[in-house]
Motif scaffolding. Sequence first.
Motif, PDB file in Angstrom:
ATOM      1  N   GLN A  62      37.622  44.968  42.422  1.00  0.00           N
ATOM      2  CA  GLN A  62      38.029  43.935  41.460  1.00  0.00           C
ATOM      3  C   GLN A  62      39.542  43.643  41.530  1.00  0.00           C
ATOM      4  N   SER A  63      40.259  43.819  40.428  1.00  0.00           N
ATOM      5  CA  SER A  63      41.655  43.350  40.398  1.00  0.00           C
ATOM      6  C   SER A  63      42.622  44.179  41.239  1.00  0.00           C
ATOM      7  N   GLU A 157      29.627  37.119  40.126  1.00  0.00           N
ATOM      8  CA  GLU A 157      30.830  36.614  39.454  1.00  0.00           C
ATOM      9  C   GLU A 157      30.901  35.086  39.534  1.00  0.00           C
ATOM     10  N   TYR A 188      38.689  33.892  45.657  1.00  0.00           N
ATOM     11  CA  TYR A 188      39.019  34.847  44.586  1.00  0.00           C
ATOM     12  C   TYR A 188      37.822  35.754  44.248  1.00  0.00           C
ATOM     13  N   TYR A 240      46.861  45.347  32.893  1.00  0.00           N
ATOM     14  CA  TYR A 240      46.520  44.378  31.854  1.00  0.00           C
ATOM     15  C   TYR A 240      47.548  44.500  30.728  1.00  0.00           C
TER      16      TYR A 240
HETATM   17  N1  GLU Z   1      36.907  39.454  39.025  1.00  0.00           N
HETATM   18  C1  GLU Z   1      37.379  39.830  37.740  1.00  0.00           C
HETATM   19  C2  GLU Z   1      37.676  38.606  36.895  1.00  0.00           C
HETATM   20  O1  GLU Z   1      38.378  37.753  37.317  1.00  0.00           O
HETATM   21  C3  GLU Z   1      38.578  40.705  37.906  1.00  0.00           C
HETATM   22  C4  GLU Z   1      38.800  41.458  36.694  1.00  0.00           C
HETATM   23  C5  GLU Z   1      39.694  42.639  36.852  1.00  0.00           C
HETATM   24  O2  GLU Z   1      39.407  43.591  37.583  1.00  0.00           O
HETATM   25  O3  GLU Z   1      40.736  42.578  36.203  1.00  0.00           O
HETATM   26  O4  GLU Z   1      37.205  38.475  35.820  1.00  0.00           O
END
Ligand code: GLU
Length: 304
Positions: A62-63, A157, A188, A240
């Motif tokens: 993921q991120s 996703e 993405y 985050y």
């Molecule tokens: N693919 C996820 C999104 O854009 C990434 C989230 C993440 O790992 O922060 O919602």
Amino acid sequence: MDYQKILNTIHEEMSYRDVKGKVASYIPELAKIDRKKFGMHVYCGDQQHFSFGDSNENFSIQSISKVFTLAMTMRIMGEDLWDRVDVEPSGDPFNSLTQLEYEHGIPRNPFINAGALVISDILVDQLHDPKQELLNFVRKITGDPNIHYDKRVAASEKATGYRNVALVNYIKALGNIKCDVEPIVDFYFHQCSLAMNCKDLAKAFMIFANKGRMLETGEKILKPKTVKRINALMQTCGFYDEAGEFSFQVGLPGKSGVGGGIVAIHPNNYSVAVWSPILNEKGNSELGMKALERFTTLTGVSVF
Ligand code: GLU
């Protein structure tokens, strides 16, 4: 330092039973993961490495992928990137749209979705086949030719990623997106679906612990100045709206993802990856953060 002993201690001390969070479910495919998974891998500057648990099992990074695409973009456009993306913590959720309006479409940093989507735009614009080039990049820095996208996660996703589609449209309306929306979000969603394990991630992040050079060959992948910038961003924006808490508890630059992975580095020393899919309220791996707090406490080594 007896890293294996320290890792064994962490493995014995902690279990998924100690944490109360939930596995990510807003991407349906991620909800299927077994919440008991827990693995950790440390890769040191002398090329020794140590691990426990599910450290060889692939998961959705993921991120964490945002660090790789940032590195690729800085190789292409260097400091000019900062005309299009800022370098401040957002203090808002990773997928927030609100700051963009009054900040004229310039995302706060490259690790919130808005920033990562501007970076996707640049890579889609500049590269003939960005998905293949990203695979080539991670395969090179890990030495693992078997790294792939998880097509089911990418499709899952894509089917539910309305907010990311909205973000690209909104930033395009504000003048900071050049390409068409579809190829940007397709790239993405694929980058987020990269399937890697703790071992691969710890190895890959050694370039950020080693001033941009591959450990085995000394090959320069990134300029030291680029690595300084990326590590600073990981320290201030990598978790985050919990980057302060991670710095406070762990004291290393790092990046997390909603698949439950976290990778952190100690410059000139080691990189460490941990995976447990149970997330806290801020979207970071609950057990992963605790394990890393124990790691820097037991080693007595952090950047502070
Ligand atoms: N693919 C996820 C999104 O854009 C990434 C989230 C993440 O790992 O922060 O919602």
